[in-house]
Design a protein around this motif. Structure first.
Motif, PDB file in Angstrom:
ATOM      1  N   GLY A  69       0.818  -1.209   0.000  1.00  0.00           N
ATOM      2  CA  GLY A  69       0.000   0.000   0.000  1.00  0.00           C
ATOM      3  C   GLY A  69       0.850   1.256   0.000  1.00  0.00           C
ATOM      4  O   GLY A  69       0.532   2.238  -0.694  1.00  0.00           O
ATOM      5  N   GLN A  70       1.935   1.245   0.761  1.00  0.00           N
ATOM      6  CA  GLN A  70       2.816   2.415   0.824  1.00  0.00           C
ATOM      7  C   GLN A  70       3.465   2.699  -0.523  1.00  0.00           C
ATOM      8  O   GLN A  70       3.601   3.861  -0.919  1.00  0.00           O
ATOM      9  CB  GLN A  70       3.884   2.191   1.903  1.00  0.00           C
ATOM     10  CG  GLN A  70       3.329   2.261   3.312  1.00  0.00           C
ATOM     11  CD  GLN A  70       4.331   1.809   4.362  1.00  0.00           C
ATOM     12  OE1 GLN A  70       5.198   0.975   4.103  1.00  0.00           O
ATOM     13  NE2 GLN A  70       4.214   2.347   5.559  1.00  0.00           N
ATOM     14  N   TYR A  90       2.223   1.897  -3.495  1.00  0.00           N
ATOM     15  CA  TYR A  90       1.186   2.445  -4.383  1.00  0.00           C
ATOM     16  C   TYR A  90       0.861   3.898  -4.026  1.00  0.00           C
ATOM     17  O   TYR A  90       0.594   4.715  -4.908  1.00  0.00           O
ATOM     18  CB  TYR A  90      -0.076   1.580  -4.324  1.00  0.00           C
ATOM     19  CG  TYR A  90       0.005   0.353  -5.208  1.00  0.00           C
ATOM     20  CD1 TYR A  90       0.182   0.478  -6.582  1.00  0.00           C
ATOM     21  CD2 TYR A  90      -0.106  -0.937  -4.672  1.00  0.00           C
ATOM     22  CE1 TYR A  90       0.252  -0.644  -7.397  1.00  0.00           C
ATOM     23  CE2 TYR A  90      -0.029  -2.064  -5.482  1.00  0.00           C
ATOM     24  CZ  TYR A  90       0.155  -1.902  -6.842  1.00  0.00           C
ATOM     25  OH  TYR A  90       0.236  -3.006  -7.659  1.00  0.00           O
ATOM     26  N   TYR A  91       0.913   4.237  -2.735  1.00  0.00           N
ATOM     27  CA  TYR A  91       0.717   5.632  -2.323  1.00  0.00           C
ATOM     28  C   TYR A  91       1.816   6.503  -2.912  1.00  0.00           C
ATOM     29  O   TYR A  91       1.556   7.582  -3.443  1.00  0.00           O
ATOM     30  CB  TYR A  91       0.718   5.727  -0.799  1.00  0.00           C
ATOM     31  CG  TYR A  91       0.578   7.129  -0.270  1.00  0.00           C
ATOM     32  CD1 TYR A  91      -0.674   7.743  -0.168  1.00  0.00           C
ATOM     33  CD2 TYR A  91       1.698   7.857   0.135  1.00  0.00           C
ATOM     34  CE1 TYR A  91      -0.800   9.036   0.306  1.00  0.00           C
ATOM     35  CE2 TYR A  91       1.582   9.159   0.615  1.00  0.00           C
ATOM     36  CZ  TYR A  91       0.330   9.740   0.705  1.00  0.00           C
ATOM     37  OH  TYR A  91       0.208  11.027   1.185  1.00  0.00           O
ATOM     38  N   ASP A  92       3.054   6.021  -2.848  1.00  0.00           N
ATOM     39  CA  ASP A  92       4.193   6.788  -3.351  1.00  0.00           C
ATOM     40  C   ASP A  92       4.069   7.082  -4.840  1.00  0.00           C
ATOM     41  O   ASP A  92       4.470   8.161  -5.299  1.00  0.00           O
ATOM     42  CB  ASP A  92       5.508   6.025  -3.116  1.00  0.00           C
ATOM     43  CG  ASP A  92       5.887   5.924  -1.649  1.00  0.00           C
ATOM     44  OD1 ASP A  92       5.331   6.687  -0.830  1.00  0.00           O
ATOM     45  OD2 ASP A  92       6.751   5.072  -1.318  1.00  0.00           O
ATOM     46  N   PRO A 135      -3.850   5.833  -5.531  1.00  0.00           N
ATOM     47  CA  PRO A 135      -4.526   5.796  -4.236  1.00  0.00           C
ATOM     48  C   PRO A 135      -5.501   4.644  -4.062  1.00  0.00           C
ATOM     49  O   PRO A 135      -5.631   4.104  -2.964  1.00  0.00           O
ATOM     50  CB  PRO A 135      -5.238   7.149  -4.171  1.00  0.00           C
ATOM     51  CG  PRO A 135      -5.381   7.593  -5.585  1.00  0.00           C
ATOM     52  CD  PRO A 135      -4.160   7.077  -6.273  1.00  0.00           C
ATOM     53  N   ALA A 179      -3.581   1.638  -3.204  1.00  0.00           N
ATOM     54  CA  ALA A 179      -3.089   1.787  -1.830  1.00  0.00           C
ATOM     55  C   ALA A 179      -4.196   1.461  -0.837  1.00  0.00           C
ATOM     56  O   ALA A 179      -3.990   0.687   0.118  1.00  0.00           O
ATOM     57  CB  ALA A 179      -2.566   3.208  -1.606  1.00  0.00           C
ATOM     58  N   LEU A 180      -5.392   2.021  -1.041  1.00  0.00           N
ATOM     59  CA  LEU A 180      -6.512   1.770  -0.138  1.00  0.00           C
ATOM     60  C   LEU A 180      -6.900   0.299  -0.110  1.00  0.00           C
ATOM     61  O   LEU A 180      -7.215  -0.259   0.946  1.00  0.00           O
ATOM     62  CB  LEU A 180      -7.725   2.614  -0.550  1.00  0.00           C
ATOM     63  CG  LEU A 180      -7.703   4.089  -0.156  1.00  0.00           C
ATOM     64  CD1 LEU A 180      -8.904   4.802  -0.753  1.00  0.00           C
ATOM     65  CD2 LEU A 180      -7.694   4.239   1.371  1.00  0.00           C
ATOM     66  N   TYR A 238      -4.325  -1.420   2.061  1.00  0.00           N
ATOM     67  CA  TYR A 238      -4.456  -1.011   3.468  1.00  0.00           C
ATOM     68  C   TYR A 238      -5.704  -1.620   4.105  1.00  0.00           C
ATOM     69  O   TYR A 238      -5.685  -2.017   5.275  1.00  0.00           O
ATOM     70  CB  TYR A 238      -4.533   0.522   3.577  1.00  0.00           C
ATOM     71  CG  TYR A 238      -3.244   1.253   3.296  1.00  0.00           C
ATOM     72  CD1 TYR A 238      -2.004   0.699   3.595  1.00  0.00           C
ATOM     73  CD2 TYR A 238      -3.262   2.536   2.741  1.00  0.00           C
ATOM     74  CE1 TYR A 238      -0.822   1.382   3.351  1.00  0.00           C
ATOM     75  CE2 TYR A 238      -2.084   3.225   2.492  1.00  0.00           C
ATOM     76  CZ  TYR A 238      -0.879   2.649   2.795  1.00  0.00           C
ATOM     77  OH  TYR A 238       0.290   3.335   2.551  1.00  0.00           O
ATOM     78  N   ASN A 264      -2.420   5.482   7.609  1.00  0.00           N
ATOM     79  CA  ASN A 264      -2.070   5.477   6.191  1.00  0.00           C
ATOM     80  C   ASN A 264      -3.288   5.687   5.302  1.00  0.00           C
ATOM     81  O   ASN A 264      -3.205   6.363   4.267  1.00  0.00           O
ATOM     82  CB  ASN A 264      -1.377   4.161   5.834  1.00  0.00           C
ATOM     83  CG  ASN A 264       0.017   4.058   6.412  1.00  0.00           C
ATOM     84  OD1 ASN A 264       0.570   5.034   6.919  1.00  0.00           O
ATOM     85  ND2 ASN A 264       0.600   2.876   6.354  1.00  0.00           N
ATOM     86  N   VAL A 314      -4.186   8.727   2.431  1.00  0.00           N
ATOM     87  CA  VAL A 314      -4.731   8.550   1.079  1.00  0.00           C
ATOM     88  C   VAL A 314      -5.977   9.401   0.887  1.00  0.00           C
ATOM     89  O   VAL A 314      -6.109  10.124  -0.117  1.00  0.00           O
ATOM     90  CB  VAL A 314      -5.056   7.066   0.798  1.00  0.00           C
ATOM     91  CG1 VAL A 314      -5.684   6.921  -0.589  1.00  0.00           C
ATOM     92  CG2 VAL A 314      -3.801   6.208   0.897  1.00  0.00           C
ATOM     93  N   ARG A 352      -5.192  12.965   0.427  1.00  0.00           N
ATOM     94  CA  ARG A 352      -4.607  13.250  -0.891  1.00  0.00           C
ATOM     95  C   ARG A 352      -5.668  13.309  -1.979  1.00  0.00           C
ATOM     96  O   ARG A 352      -5.564  14.117  -2.910  1.00  0.00           O
ATOM     97  CB  ARG A 352      -3.556  12.189  -1.245  1.00  0.00           C
ATOM     98  CG  ARG A 352      -2.991  12.343  -2.639  1.00  0.00           C
ATOM     99  CD  ARG A 352      -1.897  11.339  -2.942  1.00  0.00           C
ATOM    100  NE  ARG A 352      -0.641  11.696  -2.301  1.00  0.00           N
ATOM    101  CZ  ARG A 352       0.508  11.027  -2.499  1.00  0.00           C
ATOM    102  NH1 ARG A 352       0.534   9.966  -3.293  1.00  0.00           N
ATOM    103  NH2 ARG A 352       1.618  11.412  -1.888  1.00  0.00           N
TER     104      ARG A 352
END
Length: 233
Positions: free
Chosen positions: A48-49, A51-53, A57, A60-61, A64, A86, A90, A93
């Motif tokens: 997830g981190q 994909y956030y980077d 999103p 990432a969600l 997570y 985390n 998301v 953002r």
């Protein structure tokens, strides 16, 4: 599995997300094969981190949420707080501040429950950021002022600089430029101390913005020169 996941973490830290995902995605089925639920949740969080980077999103969600379910299933309160925080990042953002706040406000009491002072300071700062973005600098300031002493307590110098800069932004938005400058000027030497060149540029830019608003072109020019020299290094 642990080694594969750690390799993924290293590749993420040096800015190679594709390689990071490659190793995390090799670790995940191994943890599942072993029925290691804690390890599985850790890898899902790591994915997830990444994909956030890289600005995905929804992916990432997705990861997570999977991690959060497992953390709750196995009673890992620290992991649960990490996943909630985390997810808040998301949602902030993607422009859903109320949902972000909901997740941060779930994470915060858990971080206090498990005595995660570092994480508590992070979540307090994140809540402040959401209030700042929705035009409530006074409320943001109240959270930054809770975060700052904890950052100092746990010797998180990078985090201290971030929160000092955020306090400056809040005072700027509240129409108190001189107070804002005071906090920027506390943040700047810490940014330099920890080698945070990007953060140093952010704070210098904030200082220049205040000087511009105060009609002090000479000091604005000096700040611009410092920024140019910083980028030239």
């Amino acid at each position: 599995a642990a080694t594969l996941n750690n390799l993924g973490g290293i590749y993420r830290s040096i800015g190679q997300p594709k390689q990071a995902l490659n190793y995390h995605n090799q670790a995940l089925p191994v943890y599942r094969e072993l029925d290691d639920r804690s390890g599985e949740a850790t890898v899902l969080t790591s994915i997830g981190q990444v994909y956030y980077d890289i600005g995905q999103p929804q992916q990432a969600l997705k990861h997570y949420n999977q991690a959060l379910s497992i953390y709750r299933e196995i009673g890992d309160r620290s992991g649960e707080a990490v996943a909630l925080n985390n997810m808040g990042l998301v949602y902030a953002r993607i422009g859903k501040p109320e949902v972000a706040l909901n997740h941060y406000n779930q994470a915060l009491p858990i971080r206090r429950e498990v005595s995660d002072r570092f994480g508590e300071a992070v979540t307090l700062n994140n809540i402040g950021l959401v209030y700042a973005r929705i035009g409530k600098p006074e409320v943001a300031l109240s959270y930054y002022n809770q975060s700052l002493p904890i950052r100092r307590e746990v010797s998180d110098r990078s985090g201290e600089a971030v929160t000092l800069n955020n306090i400056g932004l809040a005072y700027r938005d509240m129409g108190q430029p001189e107070v804002a400058l005071n906090y920027y000027n506390q943040s700047l030497p810490i940014r330099r101390e920890v080698g945070d060149r990007s953060g140093e540029a952010v704070t210098l830019n904030s200082i220049g913005t205040v000087y511009n608003s105060m009609g002090q072109p000479e000091k604005l020019l000096i700040t611009i020169i410092k920024l140019c020299l910083l980028h030239a290094k």
